[in-house]
Scaffold this motif. Structure first.
Motif, PDB file in Angstrom:
ATOM      1  N   GLN A 186      45.864  43.175  66.099  1.00  0.00           N
ATOM      2  CA  GLN A 186      45.101  41.971  66.401  1.00  0.00           C
ATOM      3  C   GLN A 186      45.713  40.745  65.727  1.00  0.00           C
ATOM      4  OE1 GLN A 186      42.332  41.517  68.522  1.00  0.00           O
ATOM      5  NE2 GLN A 186      43.142  43.498  69.194  1.00  0.00           N
TER       6      GLN A 186
ATOM      7  N   ARG B  35      44.703  36.999  66.176  1.00  0.00           N
ATOM      8  CA  ARG B  35      43.314  37.110  65.752  1.00  0.00           C
ATOM      9  C   ARG B  35      43.242  37.809  64.410  1.00  0.00           C
ATOM     10  NH1 ARG B  35      38.557  40.851  68.411  1.00  0.00           N
ATOM     11  NH2 ARG B  35      36.819  39.963  67.237  1.00  0.00           N
ATOM     12  N   ASP B  36      42.685  37.137  63.421  1.00  0.00           N
ATOM     13  CA  ASP B  36      42.564  37.691  62.074  1.00  0.00           C
ATOM     14  C   ASP B  36      41.171  38.282  61.892  1.00  0.00           C
ATOM     15  OD1 ASP B  36      42.615  38.351  59.427  1.00  0.00           O
ATOM     16  OD2 ASP B  36      43.324  36.411  58.710  1.00  0.00           O
TER      17      ASP B  36
ATOM     18  N   ARG C 254      38.812  37.348  58.603  1.00  0.00           N
ATOM     19  CA  ARG C 254      38.248  36.037  58.274  1.00  0.00           C
ATOM     20  C   ARG C 254      36.852  36.118  57.663  1.00  0.00           C
ATOM     21  NH1 ARG C 254      40.226  32.277  63.417  1.00  0.00           N
ATOM     22  NH2 ARG C 254      42.422  32.133  62.774  1.00  0.00           N
TER      23      ARG C 254
ATOM     24  N   GLY D 117      48.205  29.669  64.568  1.00  0.00           N
ATOM     25  CA  GLY D 117      47.519  30.949  64.488  1.00  0.00           C
ATOM     26  C   GLY D 117      47.953  31.692  63.251  1.00  0.00           C
TER      27      GLY D 117
END
Length: 296
Positions: free
Chosen positions: A212, A217-218, A221, A257
């Motif tokens: 991911q 996409r982290d 977070r 990103g």
């Protein structure tokens, strides 16, 4: 410098997450060891069992509802020396790679999310699988699920990175991670099926987290946000006031990103430095930039 001063120095730095995770695990182990010895010697061994119920992850849902914090505390709790020894060695070796390429915050995110994934699979398996339901109530301790997440994350991130193993020689870490997963699968039929299932939960999380992250996409977070909130609460730091501004247009060809790509000129400079002085001459930031460029 005293031991207490060393511990204080470990936690005074913000870029020291790996050592902090190691120290927390070791401190909990030592404290439990001393407390168990004192309580057993004084004939109050039952009190130690009560203490462990506050830390170990129960497999039954009523017990978990009474002790929801054990979803995390179990991952910092060990009772056997060899258990913590192998967990901490693996966390150090593979955590160093994750930290070097992705930073401290993402290492902590992988550890915490791996622990939660392992806990979730552990509880679900004992409550849904008939073979394990007869043993419902057995608790779990240990950082193995979180450490397995770090192992698989490192192998997914850098599959061809090589470790030199004693009596074996150089081995790519993708094969080490594969062996860890296969051993856990085989161990499901052994004496500790719940623990092995938890390892698989951590392994799955480590793989998904990196995939991911490579897609921008982290998943960590929320963990980072929670950590910053707790840190601000403990240190009394004022909350930052957020001001809304119109975003500026990014330069043509740039990417934003979690794994934004560095400029080609910078990569050429890093590659030239490798040819001149070797890979080990690179700084942490240069290694991170080189890895990001490899994701193109």
């Amino acid at each position: 410098m005293s031991i207490f001063a060393d511990i204080q120095a470990t936690f005074s730095r913000r870029d020291n997450a790996l050592n902090q995770l190691l120290v927390i695990n070791v401190l909990v182990f030592v404290v439990l060891l001393v407390v168990e010895a004192i309580l057993t010697f004084t004939g109050a061994g039952v009190a130690y069992e009560v203490l462990m119920r506050q830390l170990a992850l129960p497999s039954d849902l009523p017990g978990l509802l009474r002790h929801p914090w054990t979803l995390l505390t179990y991952a910092f709790t060990h009772q056997q020396f060899l258990h913590i020894l192998f967990n901490m060695l693996n966390l150090y070796w593979f955590g160093m790679l994750v930290r070097e390429y992705l930073g401290d915050r993402r290492l902590v995110s992988i550890y915490i999310l791996g622990a939660l994934a392992g806990a979730l699979l552990f509880v679900l398996s004992y409550n849904l699988l008939p073979r394990l339901q007869v043993h419902l109530g057995i608790p779990m301790v240990g950082a193995s699920a979180a450490v397995t997440a770090a192992i698989v994350a490192a192998a997914t991130l850098l599959p061809d990175y090589t470790f030199s193993l004693f009596l074996i020689g150089p081995v790519r870490i993708k094969y080490i991670a594969a062996a860890v997963v296969l051993i856990s699968i085989a161990g499901i039929n052994g004496a500790n099926p719940g623990g092995q299932i938890a390892h698989l939960g951590g392994a799955l999380l480590g793989f998904v987290y990196i995939r991911q992250l490579q897609r921008g996409r982290d998943l960590g977070r929320p963990v980072v946000a929670a950590g910053e909130w707790i840190s601000a609460l403990l240190h009394g730091r004022p909350r930052l006031r957020v001001s809304h501004r119109s975003p500026q247009a990014a330069p043509a060809g740039s990417k934003r990103g979690p794994l934004a790509q560095p400029a080609q000129e910078e990569i050429d400079r890093i590659l030239e430095k490798i040819s001149r002085s070797g890979y080990e001459s690179l700084s942490k930031e240069e290694k991170q930039k080189l890895f990001k460029a490899s994701q193109q």
